[in-house]
Design an enzyme around this catalytic site. Sequence first.
Site, PDB file in Angstrom:
ATOM      1  N   HIS A  21      -5.696   2.379  -4.034  1.00 56.37           N
ATOM      2  CA  HIS A  21      -5.810   2.685  -2.603  1.00 56.37           C
ATOM      3  C   HIS A  21      -6.450   4.064  -2.431  1.00 56.37           C
ATOM      4  O   HIS A  21      -6.183   4.761  -1.472  1.00 56.37           O
ATOM      5  CB  HIS A  21      -4.432   2.626  -1.950  1.00 56.37           C
ATOM      6  CG  HIS A  21      -4.442   2.433  -0.459  1.00 56.37           C
ATOM      7  ND1 HIS A  21      -5.381   1.668   0.193  1.00 56.37           N
ATOM      8  CD2 HIS A  21      -3.605   2.910   0.510  1.00 56.37           C
ATOM      9  CE1 HIS A  21      -5.125   1.679   1.489  1.00 56.37           C
ATOM     10  NE2 HIS A  21      -4.073   2.427   1.703  1.00 56.37           N
ATOM     11  N   HIS A  34       3.727  -2.037   3.171  1.00 56.51           N
ATOM     12  CA  HIS A  34       3.688  -0.667   2.659  1.00 56.51           C
ATOM     13  C   HIS A  34       5.010  -0.351   1.964  1.00 56.51           C
ATOM     14  O   HIS A  34       6.037  -0.203   2.636  1.00 56.51           O
ATOM     15  CB  HIS A  34       3.445   0.329   3.810  1.00 56.51           C
ATOM     16  CG  HIS A  34       2.111   0.157   4.466  1.00 56.51           C
ATOM     17  ND1 HIS A  34       1.863  -0.847   5.368  1.00 56.51           N
ATOM     18  CD2 HIS A  34       0.961   0.862   4.335  1.00 56.51           C
ATOM     19  CE1 HIS A  34       0.604  -0.762   5.785  1.00 56.51           C
ATOM     20  NE2 HIS A  34       0.033   0.253   5.163  1.00 56.51           N
ATOM     21  N   HIS A  57      -6.275   8.833   0.049  1.00 57.24           N
ATOM     22  CA  HIS A  57      -6.237   8.110   1.321  1.00 57.24           C
ATOM     23  C   HIS A  57      -7.206   8.665   2.364  1.00 57.24           C
ATOM     24  O   HIS A  57      -6.912   8.701   3.550  1.00 57.24           O
ATOM     25  CB  HIS A  57      -4.806   8.126   1.873  1.00 57.24           C
ATOM     26  CG  HIS A  57      -4.480   6.944   2.739  1.00 57.24           C
ATOM     27  ND1 HIS A  57      -4.719   6.908   4.080  1.00 57.24           N
ATOM     28  CD2 HIS A  57      -3.905   5.754   2.434  1.00 57.24           C
ATOM     29  CE1 HIS A  57      -4.312   5.759   4.585  1.00 57.24           C
ATOM     30  NE2 HIS A  57      -3.816   5.025   3.603  1.00 57.24           N
ATOM     31  N   ASP A  80       0.821  -1.208   0.000  1.00 60.26           N
ATOM     32  CA  ASP A  80       0.000   0.000   0.000  1.00 60.26           C
ATOM     33  C   ASP A  80       0.856   1.261   0.000  1.00 60.26           C
ATOM     34  O   ASP A  80       2.018   1.236   0.418  1.00 60.26           O
ATOM     35  CB  ASP A  80      -0.885   0.038   1.248  1.00 60.26           C
ATOM     36  CG  ASP A  80      -2.035  -0.948   1.210  1.00 60.26           C
ATOM     37  OD1 ASP A  80      -2.907  -0.859   2.076  1.00 60.26           O
ATOM     38  OD2 ASP A  80      -2.059  -1.821   0.325  1.00 60.26           O
ATOM     39  N   ASP A  81       0.212   2.349  -0.390  1.00 62.25           N
ATOM     40  CA  ASP A  81       0.700   3.723  -0.194  1.00 62.25           C
ATOM     41  C   ASP A  81       1.764   4.162  -1.176  1.00 62.25           C
ATOM     42  O   ASP A  81       2.224   5.299  -1.105  1.00 62.25           O
ATOM     43  CB  ASP A  81       1.212   3.955   1.236  1.00 62.25           C
ATOM     44  CG  ASP A  81       0.131   3.801   2.282  1.00 62.25           C
ATOM     45  OD1 ASP A  81      -1.055   3.767   1.895  1.00 62.25           O
ATOM     46  OD2 ASP A  81       0.456   3.717   3.473  1.00 62.25           O
TER      47      ASP A  81
END
Length: 267
Positions: free
Chosen positions: A130, A224, A134, A80-81
């Site tokens: 994602h 991440h 966010h 993620d991210d």
Amino acid sequence: QEDPLPGSLPSDGVITEGPSSPEPSLGDLAEEGAPTSLTPDPGAVTANALAPVDNEGVPYAMGPPRALDPDKPMVALTFDDGPSRNTADILALFDQYGGRGTFFMVGNRIQQYSDITKQVLEQGSEIASHTWDHKKLPSISNGEIRQEFQAVIDVVESITGARPRFVRPPYGAVDDKVKAVGAEMGIAFVNWNIDTLDWKTRDAKATYDAVMAEVADGSIVLCHDLHDDTGEAMKLVIPERARQGYPRVTVSELFEAKGIEGEGGAE
């Protein structure tokens, strides 16, 4: 319904929604909490959940199909991210040791790392969403939720010619409102069943230990790629899992091999 044992494959469902979690600063972009429901929603998107193209005939953002033995244990490493500079290093490890991953990208980072975004598909891995920036989806309006989804679809398609199949909601947070918007847009949601807590520990050895101690057949592992320590951890995880004979697969490959569907609708 109780959670299965850590790392076990849901026999009848998918990773759906996680509990509400304390929200960290936007700069941290942390995930917290674990999924609580593993039962498929009756309104789940099924028609194109595993098709190579969406309803408009646009290909999904994933690598070419490959032969996988569904009886072998599989693990889906997810990140993620990103994208970030660490994404390219992780892709290189997948190339070196064999395997693929799924990268749940934050949309407002994609243009800055457009070359790396392309590399994900070139390597055979999968691009997923994602959201754009966010936000905690249950706390915003339906229109804002649509924008969070659509903006990522648009930027990924503009760079790669393909669209992400899955969305991982920030913090694992979905409610009926979010599911309804997802159903309208043909979106399937995927969270995780193993949380490495890499965003919290920022320690490569701790991340490695979390993966090695908990993963089992069907695990969807939350990492991440924004964090350098996670990149370092993958230098240990990916070779060791290759040595143990675990295929490193994308979420789409895992779902296809194990007969799982992503969640995508309201009850």
